[in-house]
Design a protein around this motif. Structure first.
Motif, short mmCIF file in Angstrom:
data_model
loop_
_atom_site.label_atom_id
_atom_site.label_comp_id
_atom_site.label_asym_id
_atom_site.label_seq_id
_atom_site.Cartn_x
_atom_site.Cartn_y
_atom_site.Cartn_z
N GLU A 1 79.69 58.06 60.08
CA GLU A 1 79.23 57.06 61.06
C GLU A 1 78.69 55.80 60.41
N PRO A 2 77.80 55.87 59.39
CA PRO A 2 77.35 54.61 58.74
C PRO A 2 78.48 53.87 58.03
N GLY B 1 81.55 53.65 59.03
CA GLY B 1 82.44 53.01 59.98
C GLY B 1 81.96 51.68 60.50
N ARG B 2 80.71 51.34 60.26
CA ARG B 2 80.19 50.06 60.77
C ARG B 2 79.83 49.10 59.65
N LEU B 3 80.50 49.23 58.50
CA LEU B 3 80.23 48.33 57.39
C LEU B 3 80.92 46.98 57.59
N PRO B 4 80.24 45.86 57.40
CA PRO B 4 80.88 44.55 57.53
C PRO B 4 81.80 44.27 56.35
N CYS C 1 74.04 51.25 54.25
CA CYS C 1 74.26 52.47 55.03
C CYS C 1 73.00 52.91 55.77
N GLU D 1 72.56 59.13 55.95
CA GLU D 1 72.62 57.80 55.33
C GLU D 1 72.65 57.89 53.81
#
Length: 394
Positions: A68-69, A71-74, A282, A331
């Motif tokens: 989950e962390p 998948g939202r990395l810029p 993360c 995380e």
């Protein structure tokens, strides 16, 4: 007159008939080949098991929580991580150029990437990585002794960094007021003591000529005993070789110690900054002491040759320490895995490119003579415009 063929009544022994060469056995009937296959497959299986099965179990969360962390990395963060990885690799070229006089930073980067590709993808690939370094540098005309010295010095400075890091990490952790489990503490202590023994052996050999002969003689006896067990007995000249290389190594150390020190220091500093950013983006929030201790433990575990580059062991140890110190499990696992992707997986395509560039450049130019050496045994850089002056793309 035609020669008379030998008969039973003719004097003298009959002509000897050459025995036909034995037909080599196919590879599937060679025990050594099967042993290597079993060893390599087992090593890779252990690395995969530690990552896929062991990492979630050690962290106490499932793969959905770990992913989950990630998948939202810029995209900007990924670009920054890639740039930091390249900076770390370039920093270590100063260590290589200090250990192998005459090599350019471009070629040093190529050697580093090609050797890392082998060491990080093949089980027990450290020795194969040394072989790759040797083959590439020999193709550029460097002498065997100079390459051997550079490999030894590069390993010694990397080992020194892995010794200092846990000590700094432990001090920072204690100043932060943290505590670690006895198992992790004992494992780190064993690793540090082992590396300290290696460094102490190197220092003793450098200081004492008698010690150089004694160490060379001991290593030679062990190697010859192993060769006898493998039914390949031979006499090695390592005792004299180590003693002769000692003077050349001292000369390289006197002239290149500052570059090697700064290169190794810069490499570890950039890698720690990369580790910190991976955890931060993360969402993992931990103290600097905890982060430094986890990073140091991970670098220490890369020395364990059970899996390629310590893959699986590094992540398991780092996550275990972070979680024990109160970090969020998902995380911490995500940040550690992201660090592995950029320091281990991303190097693979870079290493492939380095191999292809070297092979392409090797086909483009004729075979090169050995690089010249001055009376003190140092390698002189090739003159500008010669085939060995610069690597393709330098």
């Amino acid at each position: 007159m035609q020669p008379i063929p030998p008969s039973a009544s003719s004097p003298g022994p009959p002509e000897s008939v050459a025995e036909p060469d034995p037909v080599p056995r196919p590879w599937w009937r060679r025990g050594r080949v099967w042993w290597r296959i079993v060893r390599d497959v087992g090593s890779l299986a252990l690395a995969v098991a530690l990552l896929i099965w062991g990492l979630p179990r050690i962290a106490g969360v499932g793969w959905n929580e770990i992913a989950e962390p990630l998948g939202r990395l810029p995209v900007s963060a990924l670009v920054l991580l890639g740039a930091l990885q390249l900076c770390a690799l370039f920093a270590f070229t100063f260590t290589i150029t200090g250990a192998l006089p005459g090599i350019s930073h471009g070629r040093a980067l190529m050697v580093n990437l090609a050797g890392s590709l082998v060491a990080n993808t093949l089980p027990f690939g450290g020795a194969l990585g040394v072989g790759a370094t040797y083959a590439i540098c020999r193709s550029w005309g460097f002498r065997r002794s100079a390459i051997g010295i550079s490999v030894v010095l590069g390993g010694v400075f990397a080992t020194a960094g892995k010794v200092v890091l846990p000590l700094v990490g432990l001090a920072a952790l204690l100043l932060q007021g943290g505590h670690i489990s006895p198992a992790l503490r004992d494992a780190a202590l064993v690793g540090v003591l082992t590396l300290v023994a290696v460094l102490a052996l190197f220092v003793v050999v450098m200081v004492s000529d008698r010690a150089a002969h004694a160490v060379g003689r001991a290593i030679q006896r062990v190697a010859e005993a192993v060769l006898r067990l493998l039914r390949r007995p031979t006499t090695l000249g390592w005792e004299q070789g180590i003693a002769q290389l000692r003077a050349q190594t001292q000369d390289v150390m006197r002239r290149g110690w500052l570059k090697m020190t700064l290169g190794t220091l810069g490499y570890f500093v950039v890698y720690f900054f990369l580790f910190w950013i991976c955890l931060h983006i993360c969402g993992a929030v931990v103290g600097v002491g905890t982060m430094l201790a986890a990073f140091a433990l991970g670098r220490l575990l890369t020395s364990v040759a059970v899996t390629p580059g310590g893959l699986g062991l590094v992540e398991a140890g780092s996550v275990a320490l972070l979680v024990a110190m109160g970090a969020n499990a998902a995380e911490a696992a995500a940040g550690t895995l992201l660090f592995t992707i950029f320091t281990h997986v991303i190097e693979i395509p870079f290493g492939i490119v380095a191999w292809l560039v070297w092979l392409w450049g090797r086909k483009k130019r004729p075979a090169e003579p050995e690089a010249d050496a001055d009376p003190e045994g140092r390698v002189r850089p090739a003159p500008p415009g010669s085939a060995s002056a610069a690597a393709p793309g330098d």
